[in-house]
Structures are given as structure tokens and as C-alpha cells.
Design an enzyme around this catalytic site. Structure first.
Site, PDB file in Angstrom:
ATOM      1  N   GLU A   1      -8.997  85.197-103.867  1.00 23.54           N
ATOM      2  CA  GLU A   1      -8.162  86.135-104.595  1.00 23.54           C
ATOM      3  C   GLU A   1      -6.560  85.810-104.512  1.00 23.54           C
ATOM      4  OE1 GLU A   1     -10.892  89.956-102.920  1.00 23.54           O
ATOM      5  OE2 GLU A   1      -9.181  89.120-101.653  1.00 23.54           O
TER       6      GLU A   1
ATOM      7  N   ASP B   1     -18.267  95.497-107.990  1.00 23.98           N
ATOM      8  CA  ASP B   1     -19.635  95.997-107.774  1.00 23.98           C
ATOM      9  C   ASP B   1     -19.606  97.619-107.668  1.00 23.98           C
ATOM     10  OD1 ASP B   1     -19.698  96.817-104.697  1.00 23.98           O
ATOM     11  OD2 ASP B   1     -18.476  95.056-105.011  1.00 23.98           O
TER      12      ASP B   1
HETATM   13  N1  SAH Z   1     -18.550  86.697-100.534  1.00 21.83           N
HETATM   14  C1  SAH Z   1     -17.837  87.173 -98.923  1.00 21.83           C
HETATM   15  C2  SAH Z   1     -17.847  88.503 -99.000  1.00 21.83           C
HETATM   16  C3  SAH Z   1     -16.950  89.340 -98.374  1.00 21.83           C
HETATM   17  S1  SAH Z   1     -16.959  91.009 -97.989  1.00 21.83           S
HETATM   18  C4  SAH Z   1     -18.760  86.644 -98.067  1.00 21.83           C
HETATM   19  O1  SAH Z   1     -19.895  86.724 -97.821  1.00 21.83           O
HETATM   20  O2  SAH Z   1     -18.101  86.143 -97.005  1.00 21.83           O
HETATM   21  C5  SAH Z   1     -16.448  91.705 -99.521  1.00 21.83           C
HETATM   22  C6  SAH Z   1     -14.760  91.524 -99.623  1.00 21.83           C
HETATM   23  O3  SAH Z   1     -14.622  92.205-100.776  1.00 21.83           O
HETATM   24  C7  SAH Z   1     -13.929  92.304 -98.791  1.00 21.83           C
HETATM   25  O4  SAH Z   1     -12.760  91.651 -98.747  1.00 21.83           O
HETATM   26  C8  SAH Z   1     -13.704  93.884 -99.269  1.00 21.83           C
HETATM   27  O5  SAH Z   1     -12.549  94.287 -99.079  1.00 21.83           O
HETATM   28  C9  SAH Z   1     -14.119  93.600-100.827  1.00 21.83           C
HETATM   29  N2  SAH Z   1     -15.351  94.347-101.304  1.00 21.83           N
HETATM   30  C10 SAH Z   1     -15.808  94.140-102.573  1.00 21.83           C
HETATM   31  N3  SAH Z   1     -16.954  95.096-102.859  1.00 21.83           N
HETATM   32  C11 SAH Z   1     -17.185  95.720-101.739  1.00 21.83           C
HETATM   33  C12 SAH Z   1     -17.844  96.582-100.883  1.00 21.83           C
HETATM   34  N4  SAH Z   1     -18.940  97.097-101.909  1.00 21.83           N
HETATM   35  N5  SAH Z   1     -17.864  97.175 -99.945  1.00 21.83           N
HETATM   36  C13 SAH Z   1     -16.771  96.746 -99.074  1.00 21.83           C
HETATM   37  N6  SAH Z   1     -16.008  95.681 -99.470  1.00 21.83           N
HETATM   38  C14 SAH Z   1     -15.940  95.308-100.566  1.00 21.83           C
END
Ligand code: SAH
Length: 229
Positions: free
Chosen positions: A13, A197
Site C-alpha cells: 500500500e 473485496d
Molecule cells: N494479505 C494479508 C491480509 C491482511 S488483512 C495477509 O494475509 O497477511 C487485510 C488488510 O486489508 C488489512 O490491513 C485491512 O485493513 C484491509 N482489508 C481488506 N479487506 C478487508 C476485510 N474484508 N476485512 C477486514 N480488513 C480488510
């Protein structure tokens, strides 16, 4: 002149903005790398804060105390709360926690004890600047509430419960705690999230697909905002 702190939870990001910085200096502190420099002529401090409320809050406080930022922008991706579709952008009007409550989920513990508010309002001028930058980028923009919690929202039941209780436009894991930190320090903020998503049963798969595209839109929008600050 403004000194703008920019936080992203994940390295993807902040990567694009980092490339756009001039006069870049790095400082390591508490396991984070803070990048100081300029983007579009504005003084910025850019940092990848890590996922979740604690990571984001403590990093935001460090931006304020150690680096003296007077404006905070949080970028990243988020799940949709309903109306916004994948690749749309949600700009925060306010942010709150969906997972901090008392004995029952309706028991609003933050309103009843310090800091005595249920949600934290974003700066109207920053909201307007962000929305204008989104329109310039040609993406659909929604302004609304961000609901934050220490969990990836990836099932319909989980999402329905959060939406019924907090009515968010987007759900994610850092905005509320950044908003909280800014509010108690008197620092104006805005949260800008690209929808990656739908925060429902297909969330994990669509998150992987759109993470990079969504982060790219956010970087473009911040660059435009900084030109107009
Ligand atoms: N690919 C990462 C996922 C991180 S969690 C891993 O597996 O390590 C998701 C991140 O995207 C967080 O920073 C959150 O702020 C954001 N995010 C995107 N979609 C989300 C969702 N459905 N619920 C909660 N956070 C979400």
C-alpha cells in the site's frame, strides 16, 4: 506548510508512494521504517504501520510525537459495507470500532468512558480534497463511515452482524484506531480505502486479486491531494 503523515498497513500500500518521494530519508524506530521527504512539493512522512488497531495506533502516535505531522492520511484497501463495489473508493466521514463493546454488542463502552465518543469524525476539508482527487482519477467515490476491528471480515454472517450494528460503507482493520489517535491529539485526518473485496464469503479470493490494483488507485489519489493541500 503542512507536514503530512501517510500510513498504510501493508508494504504494497505504500510502495508506489515511496517511489514518488524526493529527498527521501529513512529512520528505523519500533520495528518500522519512516520515510521522510516530499511528494508533489508537500512534506510527508510515509510509513508501513502493519495490520490491526494496535500497530496503526502506536505508529500514528509516533508520527505525531517524533515526526511532528499535523495532518494524517490513511490509505489502503477495505471490504465493502454494501453499496461500494470492488475498485470503488470509500473516503471516511467518520470511523469507529465494530469490535469494542461492553457486555452486549450494543453496549457502547467508548461513549460511556474516555474519550466519551462512539466514533471519530474526519476533517471535512480533507474529505472534500480526497473526494475531488478520486473524481479526477475517474473512480467511483463514496463518502461514509469506516468500521474497524481486529479481524478480516470474510463471511456473510460476520459482515451482516457488523453492518446491522454500525452501518459502515467499508470495513477494515486500522482506520478507527488511526482516527482515534488523531482525534485525541487534535490532528485532522482522513481515511481513503479502495474496495478490494465484498467482506463476505468470497472475500479472501477477491482480496488477493484486487489488492495491488486498489493500492495503485489510492497512491494516485494521495498524490493529487498533496498537490492541492
Ligand atoms: N494479505 C494479508 C491480509 C491482511 S488483512 C495477509 O494475509 O497477511 C487485510 C488488510 O486489508 C488489512 O490491513 C485491512 O485493513 C484491509 N482489508 C481488506 N479487506 C478487508 C476485510 N474484508 N476485512 C477486514 N480488513 C480488510
Amino acid at each position: 506548510m503542512a507536514k503530512v503523515g501517510i500510513l498504510g498497513a501493508m508494504s504494497s500500500e505504500i510502495a508506489l508512494l515511496k517511489e514518488r518521494m524526493s529527498d527521501r530519508r529513512e529512520t528505523e524506530r519500533a520495528g518500522r521504517t519512516f520515510y521522510e521527504g516530499k511528494i508533489s512539493g508537500a512534506d510527508v512522512v510515509l510509513v508501513c504501520c502493519g495490520v490491526g488497531k494496535v500497530n496503526s495506533a502506536l505508529t500514528c502516535q509516533m508520527l505525531i510525537d517524533w515526526f511532528g505531522v499535523d495532518t494524517v492520511i490513511n490509505i489502503g484497501v477495505a471490504g465493502s459495507g454494501g453499496e461500494a463495489k470492488v475498485r470503488d473508493i470509500v473516503v471516511s466521514t467518520d470511523a469507529l470500532y465494530h469490535d469494542l463493546h461492553g457486555i452486549t454488542p450494543e453496549d457502547d463502552i467508548l461513549a460511556d468512558s474516555y474519550p466519551f465518543v462512539s466514533s471519530f469524525a474526519a476533517d471535512p476539508k480533507l474529505v472534500q480534497l480526497a473526494a475531488e482527487a478520486c473524481r479526477k482519477q475517474g473512480v467511483q467515490v463514496y463518502t461514509g463511515r469506516i468500521a474497524t476491528g481486529d479481524q478480516f471480515v470474510g463471511s456473510k454472517a460476520q459482515k451482516d452482524d457488523i453492518v446491522a450494528r454500525t452501518h459502515p460503507m467499508a470495513v477494515e482493520m486500522e482506520g478507527g484506531s488511526i482516527a482515534h489517535t488523531c482525534a485525541i491529539n487534535g490532528v485532522p485526518f482522513v481515511i481513503i480505502r479502495s474496495i478490494s473485496d465484498n467482506a463476505d464469503d468470497g472475500a479472501e479470493m477477491s482480496f488477493e486479486t484486487f489488492e495491488v490494483l486498489a493500492a495503485n488507485d489510492a497512491a494516485e489519489i494521495v498524490t493529487t491531494m498533496l498537490q492541492n493541500l
